[in-house]
Design a protein around this motif. Structure first.
Motif, PDB file in Angstrom:
ATOM      1  N   GLU A   1       0.836  -1.211   0.000  1.00  0.00           N
ATOM      2  CA  GLU A   1       0.000   0.000   0.000  1.00  0.00           C
ATOM      3  C   GLU A   1       0.872   1.263   0.000  1.00  0.00           C
ATOM      4  N   LEU A   2       1.931   1.255   0.803  1.00  0.00           N
ATOM      5  CA  LEU A   2       2.847   2.399   0.827  1.00  0.00           C
ATOM      6  C   LEU A   2       3.472   2.629  -0.541  1.00  0.00           C
ATOM      7  N   GLN A   3       3.842   1.540  -1.185  1.00  0.00           N
ATOM      8  CA  GLN A   3       4.468   1.626  -2.500  1.00  0.00           C
ATOM      9  C   GLN A   3       3.496   2.195  -3.537  1.00  0.00           C
ATOM     10  N   ILE A   4       2.267   1.682  -3.546  1.00  0.00           N
ATOM     11  CA  ILE A   4       1.261   2.124  -4.516  1.00  0.00           C
ATOM     12  C   ILE A   4       0.882   3.583  -4.285  1.00  0.00           C
ATOM     13  N   ALA A   5       0.799   3.966  -2.998  1.00  0.00           N
ATOM     14  CA  ALA A   5       0.355   5.323  -2.665  1.00  0.00           C
ATOM     15  C   ALA A   5       1.431   6.377  -2.929  1.00  0.00           C
ATOM     16  N   GLY A   6       2.652   5.935  -3.213  1.00  0.00           N
ATOM     17  CA  GLY A   6       3.712   6.881  -3.517  1.00  0.00           C
ATOM     18  C   GLY A   6       4.514   7.357  -2.323  1.00  0.00           C
ATOM     19  N   TYR A   7       4.425   6.633  -1.216  1.00  0.00           N
ATOM     20  CA  TYR A   7       5.197   6.977  -0.021  1.00  0.00           C
ATOM     21  C   TYR A   7       6.607   6.396  -0.130  1.00  0.00           C
ATOM     22  N   HIS A   8       7.356   6.769  -1.153  1.00  0.00           N
ATOM     23  CA  HIS A   8       8.630   6.117  -1.426  1.00  0.00           C
ATOM     24  C   HIS A   8       9.677   6.404  -0.343  1.00  0.00           C
ATOM     25  N   LEU A   9       9.798   7.637   0.065  1.00  0.00           N
ATOM     26  CA  LEU A   9      10.780   7.961   1.108  1.00  0.00           C
ATOM     27  C   LEU A   9      10.399   7.319   2.426  1.00  0.00           C
ATOM     28  N   GLU A  10       9.122   7.377   2.763  1.00  0.00           N
ATOM     29  CA  GLU A  10       8.656   6.766   4.017  1.00  0.00           C
ATOM     30  C   GLU A  10       8.841   5.250   3.983  1.00  0.00           C
ATOM     31  N   LEU A  11       8.548   4.648   2.827  1.00  0.00           N
ATOM     32  CA  LEU A  11       8.733   3.205   2.664  1.00  0.00           C
ATOM     33  C   LEU A  11      10.179   2.817   2.913  1.00  0.00           C
ATOM     34  N   LYS A  12      11.086   3.562   2.299  1.00  0.00           N
ATOM     35  CA  LYS A  12      12.508   3.277   2.474  1.00  0.00           C
ATOM     36  C   LYS A  12      12.911   3.384   3.941  1.00  0.00           C
ATOM     37  N   ALA A  13      12.463   4.450   4.607  1.00  0.00           N
ATOM     38  CA  ALA A  13      12.848   4.675   6.005  1.00  0.00           C
ATOM     39  C   ALA A  13      12.263   3.607   6.921  1.00  0.00           C
ATOM     40  N   ILE A  14      10.991   3.268   6.723  1.00  0.00           N
ATOM     41  CA  ILE A  14      10.339   2.283   7.595  1.00  0.00           C
ATOM     42  C   ILE A  14      10.945   0.904   7.382  1.00  0.00           C
ATOM     43  N   TYR A  15      11.129   0.516   6.118  1.00  0.00           N
ATOM     44  CA  TYR A  15      11.655  -0.825   5.847  1.00  0.00           C
ATOM     45  C   TYR A  15      13.086  -0.976   6.341  1.00  0.00           C
ATOM     46  N   THR A  16      13.878   0.064   6.179  1.00  0.00           N
ATOM     47  CA  THR A  16      15.259   0.013   6.673  1.00  0.00           C
ATOM     48  C   THR A  16      15.275  -0.191   8.185  1.00  0.00           C
ATOM     49  N   GLN A  17      14.340   0.438   8.871  1.00  0.00           N
ATOM     50  CA  GLN A  17      14.266   0.316  10.330  1.00  0.00           C
ATOM     51  C   GLN A  17      13.678  -1.026  10.763  1.00  0.00           C
ATOM     52  N   ALA A  18      12.680  -1.499  10.021  1.00  0.00           N
ATOM     53  CA  ALA A  18      11.949  -2.699  10.447  1.00  0.00           C
ATOM     54  C   ALA A  18      12.608  -3.998  10.003  1.00  0.00           C
ATOM     55  N   ARG A  19      13.303  -3.991   8.873  1.00  0.00           N
ATOM     56  CA  ARG A  19      13.807  -5.218   8.268  1.00  0.00           C
ATOM     57  C   ARG A  19      14.636  -6.091   9.207  1.00  0.00           C
ATOM     58  N   PRO A  20      15.548  -5.533  10.027  1.00  0.00           N
ATOM     59  CA  PRO A  20      16.362  -6.413  10.884  1.00  0.00           C
ATOM     60  C   PRO A  20      15.552  -7.276  11.846  1.00  0.00           C
ATOM     61  N   SER A  21      14.335  -6.868  12.159  1.00  0.00           N
ATOM     62  CA  SER A  21      13.526  -7.639  13.111  1.00  0.00           C
ATOM     63  C   SER A  21      12.679  -8.704  12.429  1.00  0.00           C
ATOM     64  N   TYR A  22      12.670  -8.748  11.089  1.00  0.00           N
ATOM     65  CA  TYR A  22      11.854  -9.714  10.371  1.00  0.00           C
ATOM     66  C   TYR A  22      12.575 -11.051  10.216  1.00  0.00           C
ATOM     67  N   HIS A  23      11.777 -12.093  10.111  1.00  0.00           N
ATOM     68  CA  HIS A  23      12.327 -13.422   9.859  1.00  0.00           C
ATOM     69  C   HIS A  23      13.054 -13.419   8.512  1.00  0.00           C
ATOM     70  N   PRO A  24      14.190 -14.122   8.410  1.00  0.00           N
ATOM     71  CA  PRO A  24      14.957 -14.117   7.156  1.00  0.00           C
ATOM     72  C   PRO A  24      14.134 -14.482   5.927  1.00  0.00           C
ATOM     73  N   SER A  25      13.205 -15.431   6.059  1.00  0.00           N
ATOM     74  CA  SER A  25      12.401 -15.817   4.899  1.00  0.00           C
ATOM     75  C   SER A  25      11.515 -14.670   4.440  1.00  0.00           C
ATOM     76  N   LEU A  26      11.004 -13.876   5.380  1.00  0.00           N
ATOM     77  CA  LEU A  26      10.190 -12.718   5.021  1.00  0.00           C
ATOM     78  C   LEU A  26      11.055 -11.608   4.431  1.00  0.00           C
ATOM     79  N   GLN A  27      12.260 -11.443   4.942  1.00  0.00           N
ATOM     80  CA  GLN A  27      13.179 -10.455   4.366  1.00  0.00           C
ATOM     81  C   GLN A  27      13.406 -10.721   2.885  1.00  0.00           C
ATOM     82  N   VAL A  28      13.652 -11.980   2.545  1.00  0.00           N
ATOM     83  CA  VAL A  28      13.911 -12.341   1.146  1.00  0.00           C
ATOM     84  C   VAL A  28      12.695 -12.018   0.280  1.00  0.00           C
ATOM     85  N   GLN A  29      11.509 -12.359   0.772  1.00  0.00           N
ATOM     86  CA  GLN A  29      10.296 -12.090   0.005  1.00  0.00           C
ATOM     87  C   GLN A  29      10.086 -10.587  -0.195  1.00  0.00           C
ATOM     88  N   LEU A  30      10.270  -9.806   0.877  1.00  0.00           N
ATOM     89  CA  LEU A  30      10.028  -8.368   0.792  1.00  0.00           C
ATOM     90  C   LEU A  30      11.083  -7.666  -0.057  1.00  0.00           C
TER      91      LEU A  30
END
Length: 600
Positions: free
Chosen positions: A558-587
């Protein structure tokens, strides 16, 4: 039905199960949190179906140190890369007489099937945590084996962990802690390899019934026990529908929030997300779902990931039956209608070629098989069978079906052949082979299908119409609404909602930061779609705290479609380390992070 591929072949495994098929594992591993590795050995016991001197097994990011026979004599082996998804195939020269080999190995810290958490990432903040997620093809990242649903295995395991930590597995678990940190396990019933599971942490245990209990961190134990106290009642209902429970105990472990699924049906130790603990039992249908898998999925399994619908469709249907018996018909109807709504939504975006019950994933990532068609379209099919035959006749068919295929892996075509010999012979006046084929192989939903309804949603439709026409949120009658009423309300809002209306809803109903993860996710999707920026701080916190793919994936999209590109980058960079490795690969793949310069 003509197919351009081999319906019997597992396209997601290199294993030569048709010649040499592994049937038992003896596992001996040491858990090292300092290196984030498992090390030790696994002895593979295999049957010879035809003469062949090479055993082929799967691996991904594994380091094999040595392969020997049972006497310790080295055996030759070689490794070939397949692709990043499937990993490697290991070819072991076993000769013409051996039926066992011992593989000495250690895992990579990058293993997609394992997540290592440091102490600060746990609830207790004192000790580290490890848990696995083998489905669909991640067992090969922590065990060298024939990683195919066709290769059902029994296993024994000895797991050494640091003192003070508890190890549990998808096997018999002993609540008594050993003094030396060495845990032993035995699973004497053959299970698909994607059900191999391990967790290690500061775990407490409490019973919820004579055959069930909860493992989790002590700070979460009482809340989990209270939320899941109806487990024994669910077990009794499931047995009344499908026959005796075959697995002795039904324990659960509530994992840290980074667990990427709502639940995972690992036999004798189902994995659960803490997002189910809502305080009101409103989300415990996931417990019923994982329990139902004890019959459809664990007893009768998909032979390949194309056939996943045989697991998930029947199980989603059985979940609804269990909920109806334990929590009432209204609750079951609400969940069925919400399920149908999810399917309709996905039908709008999914290519038609992927809208069949068999998943079109033979040459693609098997994770793509986990969609609303293998779950909800398949469930609608099973519901229609019940409607056509009548509940009593259908229940009789189901029990025979489960008993006939117990402890085996079957393909879609095996199910169709069985239906021709039973269902269509005994009930040919109620359903035809053409109708059966249209459901299974047809795209979308059959033209004659009428989706489920519930009068319980009438009050929601009224409130929704009033709100859209200008009634203030504070004036809407929402007394005694359940979680599913709120989900329905949010899902039926127009695609475009004004900022003033969103602000009104949020001020009255406090959707932003809502304690119920399902409601919060549905609200954030509406807010992102309408560029309602006030949710962004709470959304960031939500995505950094919760790692359940069901919530995380659609919100990032939804963030990607809505055009929140900078916010998407910032949130994912912050959140990614806490995700399971299999989900990291998918995302990483889904969000095209190769094209977005980030520091992840």
């Amino acid at each position: 039905m003509t197919n351009s591929f081999d319906v019997e072949k597992d396209y997601h495994s290199s294993a030569n199960t048709d010649a040499l098929c592994v049937h038992h594992l003896d596992i001996a591993l040491t858990v090292d949190f300092s290196t984030q590795q498992l090390s030790g050995s696994v002895t593979l016991f295999f049957n010879r179906k035809r003469a062949q001197s090479v055993l082929i097994i799967d691996g991904r990011d594994l380091f094999i140190d040595q392969v020997t026979d049972l006497n310790g004599q080295p055996l030759d082996y070689d490794c070939e890369d397949v692709n990043p998804t499937l990993g490697q195939r290991w070819l072991i020269e076993v000769g013409m007489l051996n039926t066992q080999v011992v593989v000495h190995y250690h895992t990579s810290p990058k293993a997609q099937g394992l997540q290592w958490l440091n102490a600060q990432q746990t609830l207790g903040k004192q000790l580290p945590y490890l848990f696995s997620q083998s489905q669909p093809i991640n067992a090969r990242s922590w065990l060298p084996l024939q990683d195919s649903p066709k290769a059902r295995v029994t296993f024994n395991a000895t797991i050494k962990v640091p003192l003070g930590l508890r190890a549990v597995m998808s096997a018999n678990n002993n609540p008594i802690m050993p003094e030396d940190g060495i845990f032993t396990f035995s699973m004497d019933k053959p299970i698909p390899t994607h059900l191999l599971a391990i967790a290690v942490g500061d775990l407490a245990f409490k019973e919820t019934g004579p055959r069930s209990g909860i493992y989790t961190e002590s700070g979460m134990l009482e809340a989990a026990v209270n939320e899941f106290e109806d487990t024994e009642s669910m077990l009794l209902v499931a047995e009344s529908l499908l026959g005796p429970y075959a697995w002795s105990r039904y324990d659960m472990i509530v994992l840290p929030p980074s667990f990427p699924f709502g639940g995972m049906e690992n036999p004798m130790l189902a994995f659960m997300t803490p997002t189910l603990i809502a305080g009101d039992k409103s989300l415990v249908s996931t417990v019923a779902h994982e329990l139902a898998h004890s019959w459809t999925g664990n007893l009768v399994s998909n032979a390949t990931w194309r056939d996943l619908w045989l697991n998930e469709g029947f199980t989603t249907y059985f979940t609804n039956r269990i909920v109806e018996a334990v929590y009432g018909k209204e609750q079951a109807e609400l969940e069925w209608v919400i399920e149908f709504g999810r399917l309709q939504e996905e039908m709008q975006s999914m290519p038609l070629i992927d809208q069949t019950l068999p998943a079109n994933v033979q040459h693609r990532d098997p994770n793509l098989a986990f969609n609303r068609f293998t779950y909800d379209k398949a469930s609608m099919f099973v519901h229609e069978l019940e409607s056509r035959l009548g509940r009593a006749a259908f229940d009789a068919f189901l029990i025979r079906y489960v008993n006939h295929f117990a402890f085996t892996a079957i393909t879609t075509e095996m199910f169709v052949d069985y239906a021709k010999q039973t269902l269509l012979v005994e009930h040919g006046d109620k359903i035809t082979i053409n109708e059966l084929s249209e459901w299974i192989y047809g795209q979308g939903l059959p033209a004659w299908f009428v989706g489920p309804t519930s009068t319980s949603f009438d009050k929601v439709d009224l409130a929704l119409a009033q709100f859209i026409s200008g009634t203030a949120a504070s004036e809407l009658c929402v007394k005694q609404w359940r979680v599913h009423h709120w989900q329905y309300f949010l899902s039926k809002l127009p695609l475009i909602v004004s900022q003033a209306m969103l602000l009104d809803l949020d001020e009255v109903f406090s959707f932003t930061g809502h304690h119920n993860a399902e409601i919060a996710c549905d609200w954030y999707r509406v807010a992102i779609r309408n560029l309602f920026d006030p949710v962004l701080p709470a959304l960031t916190k939500y995505l950094c705290k919760i790692g359940r793919g069901k919530f995380v994936r659609p919100l990032f999209i939804e963030l990607q479609i809505a055009g929140y590109h900078l916010e998407l980058k910032a949130i994912y960079t912050q959140a990614r380390p806490s995700y399971h490795p299999s989900l990291q690969v998918q995302l990483d793949s889904l969000l095209h992070f190769d094209d977005i310069k980030t520091d992840i």
